[in-house]
Design an enzyme around this catalytic site. Sequence first.
Site, PDB file in Angstrom:
ATOM      1  N   GLU A 153       0.870  -1.179   0.000  1.00  0.00           N
ATOM      2  CA  GLU A 153       0.000   0.000   0.000  1.00  0.00           C
ATOM      3  C   GLU A 153       0.904   1.226   0.000  1.00  0.00           C
ATOM      4  OE1 GLU A 153      -3.062   2.015   3.158  1.00  0.00           O
ATOM      5  OE2 GLU A 153      -3.144  -0.177   2.936  1.00  0.00           O
ATOM      6  N   ASP A 198      -4.606   9.835   9.218  1.00  0.00           N
ATOM      7  CA  ASP A 198      -3.293   9.335   9.607  1.00  0.00           C
ATOM      8  C   ASP A 198      -2.823   9.924  10.923  1.00  0.00           C
ATOM      9  OD1 ASP A 198      -2.917   7.749   7.295  1.00  0.00           O
ATOM     10  OD2 ASP A 198      -2.488   9.553   6.141  1.00  0.00           O
TER      11      ASP A 198
END
Length: 256
Positions: free
Chosen positions: A46, A57
């Site tokens: 990924e 994130d």
Amino acid sequence: MNRIDALFQRKPSKVLNIYCTAGFPALNDTMTVVEALQESGADMIELGMPFSDPLADGPVIQESSTRAIRNGMRISVLFEQLQNLRDRVTVPVVLMGYLNPVLQFGVRDFCEKCAEVGVDGLILPDLPMDEYESEYKPIFDQYGLHLIFLVTPETKEERIRKIDAASRGFVYAVSSSSTTGKDKDMSHQAAYFERLENMKLKNPVLIGFGIRDKATFDAACAHSSGAIIGTAFVKAIENSGNLQATVADFVKGIIA
């Protein structure tokens, strides 16, 4: 057949997907890390597209994104780096990022470039499913790209089934509603994982957020087709003096 689908047909369990930020630790490290991950035994990669406001994130991946942008990473640069990807890499590669840079690049142009370099799928957490289905799905289908959606412990069953119907490749099961990188006790999420397992979704499920070592990887795999490791890997390579060796040690520590 899309490489993601072929992977899950060949290996329906214990699939290891490793996240790395493109252009990190240094701008031209992208392919070095990708190739090292494949050689070390990662099943899927990924690849994060750095963005200035990565809402999903945690601080480690945010900092890696900031550093990559400072290094000069842009989507156009990433596609240049991936130009010969399929000469050297056979595992599925998924791009993870946010919608704004894709819109700026142009959705059709972006998908065309993904197909050209051999990207297999996309994770765009801020792309609403309804918008995808009404505006972008035909483009994704034209270029053979799988779009992967996320579910959380709070996602209702009806919504999960709708996401499963819209998803291709796999469903990304976020282990909690926090950002990436938080240390989590996987045992506390067992009921959630079991609920997803018992739903018998049409897509394989990969569990992410908080997977950081062999113990958490194995715990996630007990109720899913595999897991995604991001923050722990980014931490491992951020100051590495030998990327190939660091990557090999990290992956072997998970799958040994």
